[in-house]
Design a protein around this motif. Structure first.
Motif, short mmCIF file in Angstrom:
data_model
loop_
_atom_site.label_atom_id
_atom_site.label_comp_id
_atom_site.label_asym_id
_atom_site.label_seq_id
_atom_site.Cartn_x
_atom_site.Cartn_y
_atom_site.Cartn_z
N ILE A 94 0.79 -1.14 0.04
CA ILE A 94 0.11 -0.01 -0.08
C ILE A 94 0.81 1.34 -0.20
CG2 ILE A 94 -1.72 1.26 1.30
CD1 ILE A 94 -3.02 -1.38 1.93
N TRP A 95 2.09 1.09 0.83
CA TRP A 95 2.88 2.40 0.78
C TRP A 95 3.43 2.80 -0.60
CZ3 TRP A 95 7.78 1.58 -0.94
CH2 TRP A 95 8.30 0.33 -0.77
N LEU A 96 3.70 1.55 -1.41
CA LEU A 96 4.28 1.87 -2.88
C LEU A 96 3.05 2.56 -3.80
CD1 LEU A 96 6.62 1.39 -4.60
CD2 LEU A 96 5.40 -0.49 -5.46
N ALA A 97 1.96 1.80 -3.45
CA ALA A 97 0.67 2.52 -4.17
C ALA A 97 0.31 3.79 -4.09
CB ALA A 97 -0.61 1.67 -3.88
N GLU A 98 0.51 4.53 -2.63
CA GLU A 98 0.39 5.60 -2.33
C GLU A 98 1.23 6.75 -2.85
OE1 GLU A 98 0.16 5.21 1.85
OE2 GLU A 98 -1.93 4.83 1.87
N MET A 99 2.52 6.26 -3.12
CA MET A 99 3.39 7.16 -3.82
C MET A 99 3.56 6.87 -5.42
SD MET A 99 7.15 5.41 -2.77
CE MET A 99 7.87 5.89 -3.99
N GLY A 100 2.41 6.63 -6.02
CA GLY A 100 2.27 6.32 -7.24
C GLY A 100 2.65 5.00 -7.78
N GLY A 101 3.01 3.92 -7.03
CA GLY A 101 3.23 2.80 -7.58
C GLY A 101 4.01 2.71 -9.12
N TRP A 102 3.61 1.87 -9.85
CA TRP A 102 4.57 1.82 -10.99
C TRP A 102 4.49 2.99 -12.15
CZ3 TRP A 102 8.06 -2.03 -11.55
CH2 TRP A 102 7.99 -2.92 -10.42
N GLU A 103 3.82 4.01 -11.63
CA GLU A 103 3.75 5.26 -12.43
C GLU A 103 5.06 6.13 -12.22
OE1 GLU A 103 0.22 7.43 -11.64
OE2 GLU A 103 -0.93 6.01 -11.32
N ASN A 104 5.58 6.00 -11.04
CA ASN A 104 6.35 6.80 -10.46
C ASN A 104 7.79 5.92 -10.63
OD1 ASN A 104 8.44 8.14 -8.83
ND2 ASN A 104 6.91 8.36 -7.03
N GLU A 105 8.82 6.70 -11.34
CA GLU A 105 10.04 5.86 -11.65
C GLU A 105 10.80 5.57 -10.35
OE1 GLU A 105 11.92 7.26 -15.39
OE2 GLU A 105 13.60 6.06 -14.67
N GLU A 106 10.66 6.23 -9.22
CA GLU A 106 11.23 5.87 -8.05
C GLU A 106 10.92 4.34 -7.70
OE1 GLU A 106 10.47 8.32 -4.48
OE2 GLU A 106 10.31 10.09 -6.01
N VAL A 107 10.07 3.67 -8.31
CA VAL A 107 9.66 2.25 -7.94
C VAL A 107 11.03 1.47 -8.48
CG1 VAL A 107 8.59 1.79 -10.28
CG2 VAL A 107 8.13 0.37 -8.17
N VAL A 108 11.67 1.94 -9.35
CA VAL A 108 12.94 1.06 -9.94
C VAL A 108 13.85 0.86 -9.09
CG1 VAL A 108 14.64 0.82 -11.76
CG2 VAL A 108 12.63 1.88 -12.54
N PRO A 109 14.55 1.91 -8.12
CA PRO A 109 15.60 1.29 -7.11
C PRO A 109 14.73 0.56 -5.95
CG PRO A 109 15.19 3.87 -7.06
CD PRO A 109 14.53 3.06 -8.34
N LEU A 110 13.49 0.85 -5.63
CA LEU A 110 12.97 0.20 -4.68
C LEU A 110 12.70 -1.09 -4.81
CD1 LEU A 110 10.14 3.07 -3.77
CD2 LEU A 110 11.99 2.04 -2.14
N PHE A 111 12.27 -1.73 -6.19
CA PHE A 111 12.14 -3.14 -6.65
C PHE A 111 13.46 -3.64 -6.64
CE2 PHE A 111 11.35 -6.41 -9.86
CZ PHE A 111 10.44 -6.99 -9.23
N ALA A 112 14.44 -2.94 -6.76
CA ALA A 112 15.89 -3.56 -6.73
C ALA A 112 16.15 -3.95 -5.46
CB ALA A 112 16.91 -2.45 -7.45
N GLU A 113 15.65 -3.01 -4.57
CA GLU A 113 16.27 -3.20 -3.13
C GLU A 113 15.36 -4.46 -2.49
OE1 GLU A 113 19.07 -2.01 -2.46
OE2 GLU A 113 18.58 -2.75 -0.27
N TYR A 114 14.21 -4.58 -2.88
CA TYR A 114 13.48 -5.59 -2.43
C TYR A 114 13.81 -6.88 -3.03
CZ TYR A 114 9.29 -8.84 -3.65
OH TYR A 114 8.51 -9.69 -3.75
N THR A 115 14.20 -6.79 -4.17
CA THR A 115 14.88 -7.99 -4.77
C THR A 115 15.98 -8.58 -4.23
OG1 THR A 115 13.92 -7.32 -6.91
CG2 THR A 115 15.79 -8.97 -7.17
N ARG A 116 16.93 -7.48 -3.83
CA ARG A 116 18.11 -7.92 -3.11
C ARG A 116 17.97 -8.76 -1.69
NH1 ARG A 116 23.00 -6.22 -3.32
NH2 ARG A 116 22.09 -4.29 -4.78
#
Ligand code: BGC
Length: 440
Positions: A123-145
Motif C-alpha cells: 500500500i505504501w508503494l501504491a500511495e507514492m504512485g506505484g509503477w507510474e513513479n520511476e522511483e519504483v525502480v530502485p525500490l524494486f531492486a532493493e526488495y529483490t536484493r
C-alpha cells in the motif's frame, strides 16, 4: 485406432503455478486487498479472504498433492507487501515463512521458480504512485536484493515480473485492477518502468547469484483481424506491438518501442536468460465504433470456438504454437510459466490440457528449447476481478470449508508428469472426443 506416445525431454520441469495473493489469504497490506474491500470492483463483491490458507500453513498439504501427482517443480510468488510492510521495515518472519515453503519443495524433490512481482503492490508503494513513479525502480531492486539474499540458497529460477503487459492494461487501461485508471499514456509509462525495474532486478540477482536464471513472464495473446474492416489489420498490429512485443523486445534490444512512447533503456539490453511464456487463448478483433479507448476495437471469439465454462477463453492450441514460435525468436530457453483454463465441471479442462500439451510437444520436436510447463493452477484460487467465479484448479476448493476435491484432470496431469509424455491411452481415457484430432 492409431496408437502412440509423445515423449518430452529428460529433466523437463512439470508443475503448477500459483501467486501469493491468490492462495495465501489474509494478505491485507497490499493494494489489491484494499481494492477488494470497495464494492463493485470484484464480481459478486467476492474477497480473497483466507484464499487457500497457504499463509496459515496449508501450502504443506497442497505441496503434498503436487508431489503425490508426480510434479517435479512449482512456480510460486512472494509478496512484496509482507516482506517490506513499510518503506523502512523488513519482515524477517515473512521471509522465514517463504524459506520454509522453499525447503518444503526441496524435501518433496521439487524445483522452485520464484516470481517477485505478481500484480500486487504494498500500500505504501501504491500511495507514492506505484509503477507510474520511476522511483519504483530502485525500490524494486532493493526488495529483490532482500529476497535473493534470504531465499537464494533454495532457488535459482527467477521471474522478476509476472505479465507486465496484463498489469499495465488491467490497472491503467481497463481500470479493473487498482489504481483503476484509464489512461493510455500512463499505461505505457508503467510498462517502461517495469522494464527498467526488471533490468535493475536482473543485475541484482546475477550479482548475488551468478548461476541464476532470470526472466519475466509475458502473457502472449493472439490478435487476428476478425472482420473486413481494414482498420482491424492496423489495430491487430498495434495490439501485438504494445501487448506482446514491447516489453520483451526492450529486454532484448534496450529500446522501448511502443506506438505512444519510444525510449532508450540501454540497461535492459540482454537481461533475459529465459522467456517465461503465459498462454491462455487468442482473440479476434472487430470494428467497434463506440470503443474509443480501445482503439475502436472489440475482441471476440469465433462463433464455433470451443469456449470455457464462462466463455472466458477459447480452447485454441494453434495459438499456443504461435505463441511458442514467437517466444523462440529470442533464441533463449523457454518455460511455459502459465497455461490453463476455468472449468468447475472439469470436462473442457481435460481436452484443453491434452491439446495444449500436444501442441507444446510439436514445438519441442521442432527443436524449440522448452524446458518446463507450469499449469495454472494447483487448487482453485482467487481470480482477481473475477473473484471465485472461475475455477482454474486441478483440485476443486470450497473456500468456506477449505475442503479440496481432486478433479480428473489432476490424474491426467499426474500421468503426464510421471511418464514425461502424453500417450494415446491417456487421450482415450480422459478426452476421447479429441482422439482423432490428435491421432488422425
Ligand atoms: C495471471 C494469473 C491468473 C490467470 C487466470 C493470468 O493472467 O497471471 O494470476 O489467475 O491469468 O486468470
Amino acid at each position: 485406432m492409431p496408437k502412440g506416445t509423445f515423449n518430452f525431454p529428460d529433466n523437463f520441469l512439470w508443475g503448477t503455478a500459483t501467486a501469493a495473493h491468490q492462495v495465501e489469504g489474509g494478505n491485507s497490506n497490499n493494494d489489491f486487498w484494499a481494492w477488494e474491500q470497495e464494492p463493485g470492483h470484484i464480481i459478486n463483491d467476492d474477497k480473497s479472504g483466507a484464499a487457500c490458507e497457504w499463509w496459515a500453513g496449508r501450502w504443506r498439504e497442497d505441496f503434498d498433492r503436487a508431489q503425490e501427482t508426480h510434479q517435479n517443480a512449482h512456480r510460486l510468488s512472494v509478496e512484496w507487501a509482507r516482506i517490506q510492510p513499510a518503506p523502512d521495515m523488513w519482515d524477517e518472519t515473512a521471509l522465514e515463512r517463504y524459506r520454509q515453503m522453499l525447503l518444503g519443495l526441496k524435501e518433496r524433490g521439487m524445483t522452485a521458480m520464484i516470481t517477485l512481482h505478481h500484480f500486487t503492490n504494498p500500500i505504501w508503494l501504491a500511495e507514492m504512485g506505484g509503477w507510474e513513479n520511476e522511483e519504483v525502480v530502485p525500490l524494486f531492486a532493493e526488495y529483490t536484493r532482500k529476497v535473493v539474499e534470504a531465499l537464494g540458497a533454495h532457488c535459482r529460477l527467477w521471474v522478476t515480473i509476472n505479465e507486465p503487459n496484463v498489469y499495465m492494461s488491467a490497472a491503467y487501461l481497463g481500470g479493473i485492477f487498482p489504481p483503476g485508471k484509464k489512461d493510455l499514456k500512463l499505461e505505457v509509462q508503467v510498462l517502461a518502468n517495469m522494464a527498467k525495474a526488471h533490468a535493475a532486478a536482473y543485475e541484482v540477482i546475477h550479482t548475488l547469484q551468478p548461476e541464476a536464471q532470470v526472466g519475466a513472464a509475458i502473457h502472449w495473446r493472439g490478435f487476428t483481424p476478425g472482420d473486413r474492416n481494414p482498420l482491424m489489420r492496423i489495430s491487430a498490429r498495434q495490439h501485438h506491438q504494445l501487448f506482446n512485443e514491447a516489453f520483451s523486445r526492450t529486454l532484448e534490444t534496450g529500446k522501448f518501442d511502443s506506438p505512444v512512447l519510444k525510449q532508450e533503456i540501454p540497461e535492459a539490453k540482454g537481461t533475459q536468460d529465459f522467456i517465461g511464456l503465459n498462454y491462455y487463448t487468442r482473440d479476434y478483433l472487430r470494428f467497434a465504433p463506440n470503443q474509443r479507448a480501445e482503439g475502436y476495437t472489440e475482441r471476440f471469439f469465433k462463433p464455433d470456438a470451443d469456449l470455457s465454462e464462462r466463455g472466458f477463453l477459447a480452447n485454441d492450441p494453434e495459438g499456443f504454437k504461435q505463441a511458442i514460435r514467437w517466444a523462440n525468436q529470442f533464441h533463449k530457453p523457454i518455460y511455459i510459466t502459465e497455461n490453463g483454463c476455468e472449468d468447475s465441471q472439469d470436462d473442457f479442462r481435460r481436452r484443453y490440457l491434452i491439446e495444449h500439451i500436444h501442441a507444446m510437444w510439436r514445438m519441442v520436436n521442432f527443436n524449440i528449447p522448452i524446458k518446463g510447463y507450469f499449469h495454472w493452477t494447483l487448487v482453485d484460487n482467487f481470480e482477481w476481478e473475477r473473484g471465485w467465479s472461475q475455477r482454474f484448479g486441478l483440485w476443486e476448493l470450497d473456500p468456506q470449508t477449505q475442503i479440496r476435491t481432486k478433479r480428473k484432470s489432476a490424474d491426467l496431469y499426474a500421468e503426464i508428469c510421471r511418464t514425461d509424455s502424453l500417450s494415446s491411452e491417456m487421450v482415450e481415457k480422459y478426452a476421447p472426443e479429441v482422439y482423432t484430432k490428435i491421432f488422425p
